[in-house]
Design a protein around this motif. Structure first.
Motif, mmCIF file in Angstrom:
data_model
loop_
_atom_site.group_PDB
_atom_site.id
_atom_site.type_symbol
_atom_site.label_atom_id
_atom_site.label_comp_id
_atom_site.label_asym_id
_atom_site.label_seq_id
_atom_site.Cartn_x
_atom_site.Cartn_y
_atom_site.Cartn_z
ATOM 1 N N ARG A 216 0.655 -1.464 0.090
ATOM 2 C CA ARG A 216 0.056 -0.061 -0.139
ATOM 3 C C ARG A 216 0.831 1.329 -0.161
ATOM 4 N NH1 ARG A 216 -4.458 -1.227 4.528
ATOM 5 N NH2 ARG A 216 -3.110 -2.701 5.399
ATOM 6 N N LEU A 217 0.502 2.218 -0.680
ATOM 7 C CA LEU A 217 0.962 3.543 -0.893
ATOM 8 C C LEU A 217 2.556 3.421 -0.985
ATOM 9 C CD1 LEU A 217 -0.757 5.016 2.440
ATOM 10 C CD2 LEU A 217 -1.572 5.038 0.185
ATOM 11 N N TRP A 218 2.724 2.802 -1.864
ATOM 12 C CA TRP A 218 4.426 2.405 -2.113
ATOM 13 C C TRP A 218 4.996 3.535 -2.703
ATOM 14 C CZ3 TRP A 218 7.328 1.997 -6.563
ATOM 15 C CH2 TRP A 218 6.415 1.935 -7.902
ATOM 16 N N ASN A 219 4.397 4.550 -3.309
ATOM 17 C CA ASN A 219 4.902 5.716 -3.970
ATOM 18 C C ASN A 219 4.001 6.924 -3.834
ATOM 19 O OD1 ASN A 219 6.763 6.848 -5.632
ATOM 20 N ND2 ASN A 219 5.625 6.662 -7.356
ATOM 21 N N GLY A 220 3.364 7.038 -2.577
ATOM 22 C CA GLY A 220 2.495 8.136 -2.241
ATOM 23 C C GLY A 220 1.159 7.972 -2.192
ATOM 24 N N PRO A 221 0.322 8.535 -1.744
ATOM 25 C CA PRO A 221 -0.947 8.460 -1.864
ATOM 26 C C PRO A 221 -1.748 7.860 -3.070
ATOM 27 C CG PRO A 221 -0.467 10.531 -0.868
ATOM 28 C CD PRO A 221 0.821 10.062 -1.368
ATOM 29 N N GLY A 222 -2.709 7.087 -2.902
ATOM 30 C CA GLY A 222 -3.352 6.621 -4.019
ATOM 31 C C GLY A 222 -2.600 5.496 -5.125
ATOM 32 N N THR A 223 -1.329 5.339 -4.298
ATOM 33 C CA THR A 223 -0.578 4.160 -5.217
ATOM 34 C C THR A 223 -0.592 2.702 -4.413
ATOM 35 O OG1 THR A 223 1.368 4.728 -4.015
ATOM 36 C CG2 THR A 223 0.923 5.777 -5.996
ATOM 37 N N VAL A 224 -0.600 1.822 -5.513
ATOM 38 C CA VAL A 224 -0.676 0.353 -4.958
ATOM 39 C C VAL A 224 0.221 -0.531 -5.848
ATOM 40 C CG1 VAL A 224 -2.082 -1.698 -4.725
ATOM 41 C CG2 VAL A 224 -3.017 0.578 -4.427
ATOM 42 N N LYS A 225 1.083 -1.249 -5.075
ATOM 43 C CA LYS A 225 1.883 -1.938 -5.958
ATOM 44 C C LYS A 225 1.560 -3.698 -5.655
ATOM 45 C CE LYS A 225 6.576 -1.425 -6.527
ATOM 46 N NZ LYS A 225 8.115 -1.647 -5.905
ATOM 47 N N VAL A 226 1.395 -4.474 -6.903
ATOM 48 C CA VAL A 226 0.948 -5.734 -6.792
ATOM 49 C C VAL A 226 2.203 -6.386 -7.169
ATOM 50 C CG1 VAL A 226 -0.611 -7.234 -7.439
ATOM 51 C CG2 VAL A 226 -1.386 -5.026 -7.039
#
Length: 292
Positions: A216-226
């Protein structure tokens, strides 16, 4: 609670019931008419109990199997992942300017067929790289490099074919154990409103995906890394990553920026001293890979 019944127990009860109705003057000796009739019925009743036992097992996911588990999973929107065709890049040699048509057939020595899925012209150097897929699905079609060398049906202007790299992304149909785990995950960890479970469920719906981790929030608000692996817990191909990315894009929550990646390889140096045997390097590599 339901319990399985045997022919022996059923026969004893039938004999008791018969005695209650007909009295104690009935001949229940083995081989007699009444014994034969009750014995044959008890065998059929035993089969009925067995079917009821199987019906109860099929009704619950933890003990279900095959088509019954497929239907139980579909009740919760979990669809068994189908087997997939493997992909491969073929290097085709022939007359410059000749077009290799889509649907051209190539194969291995042992008869595994591959069809080109695009149409390309052979370049001035007499070769062209073209993408192909196996004619049938399954992991068995992830053939090794330089094994697709046959042209079963001659194609004008083409003289040779090979695959410089192994075929990839051929996966078998999802097995019961994996399907069950996906079903239990969906039920026990509800996926709602773009929570991490939501992305795990979406990524796992794509055939060929094994493990899934969400950051979650891996690169700031609103970002998701799968982060995904293939079904063998190996590094996912670019094609598989793209499939997962597109699938999530179709169903993700509005506003989220989703990045899909796979594992990054970690190099491990292994040193050992051989105390017996011939120290075949490939054998050692295979043993280590099997262990991991």
């Amino acid at each position: 609670m339901f319990e399985m019944e045997t022919k022996k127990n059923i026969l004893e009860r039938l004999k008791n019931y018969y005695t209650e109705v007909a009295g104690d003057k009935v001949n229940l000796v083995e081989g007699g008419f009444v014994w034969d009739i009750l014995s044959s019925n008890s065998k059929e009743f035993e089969k009925a109990y067995a079917e009821m036992d199987l019906g109860i097992e099929a009704a619950f996911p933890q003990t279900s199997w095959g088509p019954w588990l497929t239907m139980k999973s579909e009740e919760h929107g979990i669809i068994r992942r189908e087997a997939t065709n493997s992909s491969v890049i073929l290097t085709i040699t022939g007359q410059a300017g000749i077009t290799v048509p889509e649907g051209s057939l190539f194969s291995t020595n042992d008869g595994k067929n591959f069809l080109s899925i695009e149409s390309k012209k052979i370049e001035d150097n007499g070769t062209v790289d073209i993408k192909a897929q196996s004619q049938d699905a399954g992991e068995n079609y992830n053939v090794d490099a330089e094994t697709i060398t046959k042209i079963p049906v001659s194609i004008y202007g083409i003289s040779a074919v090979t695959n410089k790299n192994p075929a990839y992304d051929g996966f078998d149909e999802e097995d019961d154990e994996t399907l069950l785990q996906r079903l239990l995950f969906k039920v026990r960890q509800p996926a709602t409103s773009g929570n991490p479970y939501h992305y795990v469920v979406l990524a796992s719906e794509v055939s060929g995906v094994g493990g899934v981790k969400v950051v979650r929030l891996w690169n700031g608000p609103g970002t998701v890394k799968v982060i995904i692996t293939d079904v063998n817990n190996g590094i996912a191909s670019e094609d598989l990553i793209e499939k997962v990315k597109n699938h999530i894009e179709e169903q993700r929550i509005i506003g989220a920026t989703v990045t899909v990646v796979s594992l990054e390889p970690v190099k491990i140096d292994i040193q050992l001293k051989v105390t017996s045997g011939t120290a075949i390097i490939e054998g050692i590599k295979n043993a280590v890979n099997d262990y991991f």
